[in-house]
Design an enzyme around this catalytic site. Structure first.
Site, mmCIF file in Angstrom:
data_model
loop_
_atom_site.group_PDB
_atom_site.id
_atom_site.type_symbol
_atom_site.label_atom_id
_atom_site.label_comp_id
_atom_site.label_asym_id
_atom_site.label_seq_id
_atom_site.Cartn_x
_atom_site.Cartn_y
_atom_site.Cartn_z
ATOM 1 N N GLU A 204 0.825 -1.213 0.000
ATOM 2 C CA GLU A 204 0.000 0.000 0.000
ATOM 3 C C GLU A 204 0.859 1.262 0.000
ATOM 4 O O GLU A 204 0.598 2.218 0.738
ATOM 5 C CB GLU A 204 -0.967 -0.007 1.188
ATOM 6 C CG GLU A 204 -1.915 -1.197 1.157
ATOM 7 C CD GLU A 204 -2.962 -1.207 2.273
ATOM 8 O OE1 GLU A 204 -2.692 -0.644 3.342
ATOM 9 O OE2 GLU A 204 -4.041 -1.788 2.049
ATOM 10 N N ASP B 232 -8.358 -9.071 4.390
ATOM 11 C CA ASP B 232 -8.105 -7.903 5.216
ATOM 12 C C ASP B 232 -9.114 -7.763 6.351
ATOM 13 O O ASP B 232 -9.968 -6.881 6.303
ATOM 14 C CB ASP B 232 -8.134 -6.656 4.316
ATOM 15 C CG ASP B 232 -7.553 -5.438 4.997
ATOM 16 O OD1 ASP B 232 -7.076 -5.580 6.134
ATOM 17 O OD2 ASP B 232 -7.584 -4.362 4.392
ATOM 18 N N GLU C 211 -12.383 -1.956 12.302
ATOM 19 C CA GLU C 211 -12.453 -1.315 10.990
ATOM 20 C C GLU C 211 -13.607 -1.854 10.140
ATOM 21 O O GLU C 211 -14.371 -1.086 9.562
ATOM 22 C CB GLU C 211 -11.123 -1.510 10.251
ATOM 23 C CG GLU C 211 -11.124 -0.944 8.848
ATOM 24 C CD GLU C 211 -9.771 -1.099 8.143
ATOM 25 O OE1 GLU C 211 -8.834 -1.655 8.734
ATOM 26 O OE2 GLU C 211 -9.683 -0.653 6.987
HETATM 27 O O1 GCW Z 1 -7.082 -2.843 6.542
HETATM 28 C C1 GCW Z 1 -6.156 -2.070 5.887
HETATM 29 C C2 GCW Z 1 -6.445 -0.700 6.371
HETATM 30 C C3 GCW Z 1 -5.270 0.228 6.331
HETATM 31 C C4 GCW Z 1 -4.106 -0.449 7.038
HETATM 32 C C5 GCW Z 1 -3.795 -1.748 6.323
HETATM 33 C C6 GCW Z 1 -2.675 -2.527 6.991
HETATM 34 C C7 GCW Z 1 -2.396 0.599 8.357
HETATM 35 O O2 GCW Z 1 -7.521 -0.186 5.649
HETATM 36 O O3 GCW Z 1 -5.641 1.401 6.980
HETATM 37 O O4 GCW Z 1 -2.968 0.367 7.107
HETATM 38 O O5 GCW Z 1 -4.916 -2.573 6.313
HETATM 39 O O6 GCW Z 1 -2.989 -3.478 7.690
HETATM 40 O O7 GCW Z 1 -1.525 -2.212 6.806
#
Ligand code: GCW
Length: 725
Positions: free
Chosen positions: A334, A413, A441
């Site tokens: 990312e 995720d 989240e």
């Molecule tokens: O779930 C996603 C999140 C990001 C996060 C990423 C991760 C810190 O939306 O905000 O970044 O995972 O785990 O690195």
């Protein structure tokens, strides 16, 4: 030391009333050291509240509780590189007859710190007879040979955990005599990762994915220096067994990068505050640090100057924080920098940082959350679920022993439902940590009641090689332990939603003992938080909170994305429904719904081949449409709407039914919570009432959007004629 008592924050699971049984008795604390001082201070504070006494030596009233260090000192520190016997590729939890529990010859002789009185000697004899030693660096035993309860520990941390066990037991700690009960943590490291930023990030704010206000560590670019709050946090964490905290976001931005160098004092200060609770501090660092902080032209892991930079930097870190835990790294993920930029792989990257940490007993948590976030949604051959395994499984055996590859529990995720990540079964020669997300989240963002322990318990008990074989918990216990993203902020209830405190508590307890039942953990949390002796109707309170919380994760699942397909959330902030929100984006999170069907074909036969990343039997179970469990059907298969589930329902009718049921369950929760007015603190009641109103609104929105969407796509009416909009 004095124990913290911030007045502006809820006491969570350590209100004064939780200490009534300990604080109303006479206690002896025997041993020396800073954590023994913490134990003493805890008991002293309880006695001031409840009228008991505590002393460290000498004469006084006959004691009812003794907390004593044995003379035996474990050689191993919790974070030390495990020896063959300690890790041994068998679960860390004690097994009769295993090297872990065998009484070492001469051990009982070694246990003799002086004349403490007959009960302690009896307790020691009892422990030795039960084959209960050594207890290990964090273990303890509770023995009640007669009228005195004795907690024995080899090391200071064990004594602290023993105290909190006695607090949990309450009056039950002083019941009939019983032989030694030995407690050792299953996982050596039980860690929380904060995604806290130093600066307020323009999109993610002070805490990335934080739903409980600001950070307890930083505010708008500066350390908050709310020492009481941080100490109180450490105390809560110790009381549920957490022993490591990473203080900053894994997305390391410019200011945060400097915590490694010129702002290291801020980290050292947090370490000082958490140390008395047996907690070591870790730091997220950027892989580009040699460039952005060191001014070097490269961060290439094989470059000599880069290696020297990390060695010198790490040396400085340990000069400030001698018990520093290590680095956490999100690399090539990312947008974060990583070894790929230099044509190197993740083993090269992780080993670069592990080398300098090794002499100090530090570790690198290297995250396996690596995938292509710039995917072409038209390209069906790329599957984000495959990515971590594709990148990491081939590297098995190449990581240094103090590298811990940190794997999210699922391949995507932190969704409400996902299969277990196949990486967990694919790297027998690597220490793996499994990562959970306590911050909600994707599970209601601490607006919704969602008790996550049932989900985590399922994951921990999952046996990737089939029933009767090793579990996810075993893999984590043999490797790097359990990690979770914290849900704590500067909110007066710590976690925004007061009932979300239970998730934080449960994470620590399951990391200590993954076999605990989620309902039993909830009982512990309830009894501590809402001390029964202070309630007008403890039975009603307990029953109602179980009704509200036990099944709340499954309720949440019912009214959100169906059958394991995931996402369907609003892009960016991830709250509330948006069925197609991520459908045509580069993020790799698709459901592929059309007029004929829905789901992702991840089979080897016709799909992305992801099922082939699992060992048998799951590689076959998930591949087979007939065998695949209903709750994961759409994760693994694309099916027509009239496909009949094992439950007997069609997919589309299941979607309608579960969405109506999920909302009805939230309505019931709202009614039940109303009954508790007067039985819980009015501020807690008001906060939860406010959140429940939002949960209900949001659940209805999920129901109506998801049902309307699938009605419009499929054209199939609800069998019960309910409105689908
Ligand atoms: O779930 C996603 C999140 C990001 C996060 C990423 C991760 C810190 O939306 O905000 O970044 O995972 O785990 O690195």
């Amino acid at each position: 030391m004095t124990t913290p008592d911030p007045t502006d924050v809820h006491p969570a699971w350590l209100p004064p009333a939780a200490y009534r049984a300990v604080g109303s008795r006479h206690t002896l604390v025997h041993g020396d050291g800073p954590l023994v001082d913490t134990v003493f201070a805890e008991v002293q504070r309880a006695c001031a509240e409840h009228g008991g006494t505590v002393r460290r030596t000498g004469d006084g009233p006959p004691v009812q509780l003794v907390l004593a260090l044995t003379a035996h000192r474990s050689a191993a520190r919790p974070d030390a590189t495990p020896t063959a016997t300690q890790s041994g590729r068998t679960p860390n939890a004690a097994r009769p007859g295993s090297p872990e529990t065998a009484v070492r010859p001469g051990w009982t002789e070694a246990v003799d710190p002086g004349p403490l009185g007959v009960n302690v000697d009896a307790a020691r004899a009892d422990l030795a007879a039960a084959g209960g030693g050594p207890l290990g660096p964090e273990g303890f035993a509770v023995v009640r040979p007669g009228e005195v309860t004795v907690v024995l520990a080899d090391d200071q941390a064990g004594l602290l955990y023993g105290l909190f066990q006695v607090v949990r037991l309450g009056e039950a700690a002083y019941g009939p005599p019983h032989p030694a009960r030995v407690h050792r943590p299953a996982m050596r490291r039980r860690m929380l990762d904060h995604w806290d930023n130093v600066d307020v990030h323009p999109v993610m704010g002070q805490v990335e994915r934080g739903y409980a206000g600001g950070s307890i560590f930083w505010r708008a670019g500066h350390p908050r220096r709310d020492r009481d709050r941080v100490r109180a946090y450490g105390r809560l964490l110790a009381a549920c067994g957490v022993n490591a905290v990473s203080v900053n976001n894994v997305n390391v931005h410019a200011t945060e990068a400097r915590l490694l160098t010129d702002r290291l004092d801020e980290v050292a200060e947090i370490a000082d505050l958490l140390r008395p609770y047996g907690i070591r501090v870790h730091l997220s660092v950027t892989f580009a640090a040699p460039v952005v902080l060191g001014g070097l032209p490269t961060a290439d892991p094989l470059d000599e100057a880069v290696r020297e930079w990390w060695a010198e930097t790490t040396q400085r870190v340990y000069a400030h924080i001698p018990d520093f835990g290590g680095y956490v790294v999100k690399a090539d993920s990312e947008g974060q920098p990583g070894p790929f930029s230099y044509g190197r792989d993740h083993a090269d990257g992780a080993n670069l940082l592990a080398g300098p940490l090794e002499p100090y007993g530090g570790v690198v948590h290297w995250r396996a959350f690596v995938y292509d976030h710039r995917q072409d949604w038209r390209d069906r051959s790329t599957d984000r679920a495959r990515a971590a395994h594709d990148h990491f499984a081939p590297l098995d055996g190449r990581f240094r022993d103090n590298v811990i590859v940190q794997v999210k529990h699922g391949p995507m995720d932190f969704q409400t439902r996902e299969p277990v990540s196949p990486v967990i079964a694919a790297m027998p020669g690597t220490r793996l940590a499994v990562e959970f997300q306590v911050t909600q989240e994707y599970t209601g963002q601490q607006q919704h009641v969602c008790y996550l322990a049932p989900w985590w318990s399922e994951l921990l008990r999952f046996a990737p090689w089939g029933d009767g074989e090793r579990t996810v918990a075993d893999v984590a216990a043999d490797g790097g332990g359990l990690v979770a993203v914290s849900n704590v902020g500067d909110d007066p209830f710590w976690t925004g939603h007061p009932l979300a405190q239970a998730n934080l508590y449960a994470f620590g307890r399951l990391a200590w003992d993954p076999k605990l039942r989620p309902e039993a953990v909830l009982d512990e949390w309830l009894d501590l938080t809402f001390a029964p002796a202070t309630s007008a109707d403890p039975a009603l309170l307990r029953r109602t909170l179980h009704q509200i919380m036990d099944d709340s994760w499954r309720s949440y699942e019912r009214y959100t994305a169906p059958l394991g397909v995931g996402f369907m959330v609003r892009p960016g902030h991830h709250y509330g429904p948006d069925v197609d929100g991520y459908e045509y984006t580069p993020w790799g999170t698709y459901h592929f719904a059309d007029r004929d069907g829905v789901g992702v074909d991840r089979t080897r036969a016709t799909g992305t081949g992801f099922t082939g990343q699992y060992p048998p039997p799951w590689s076959q179970t998930y591949e087979s449409l007939a065998a695949c469990p209903d709750e994961l059907l759409l994760f693994f298969h694309h099916v027509p709407y009239d496909h009949v589930l094992h439950s007997g329902s069609t997919v589309v009718q299941h979607i309608y039914d579960t969405h109506f049921d999920g909302v009805a369950e939230v309505e019931a929760t709202c009614r039940r919570w109303e009954w508790l007015a007067g039985l819980v603190d009015p501020t807690v009641h008001a906060r939860v009432t406010e959140r429940l109103a939002e949960q209900l609104r949001c659940a209805q929105e999920w129901r109506d959007q998801v049902n309307a969407y699938f009605h419009r796509k499929s054209g199939v009416p609800d069998a019960h004629g309910r409105p689908l909009h």
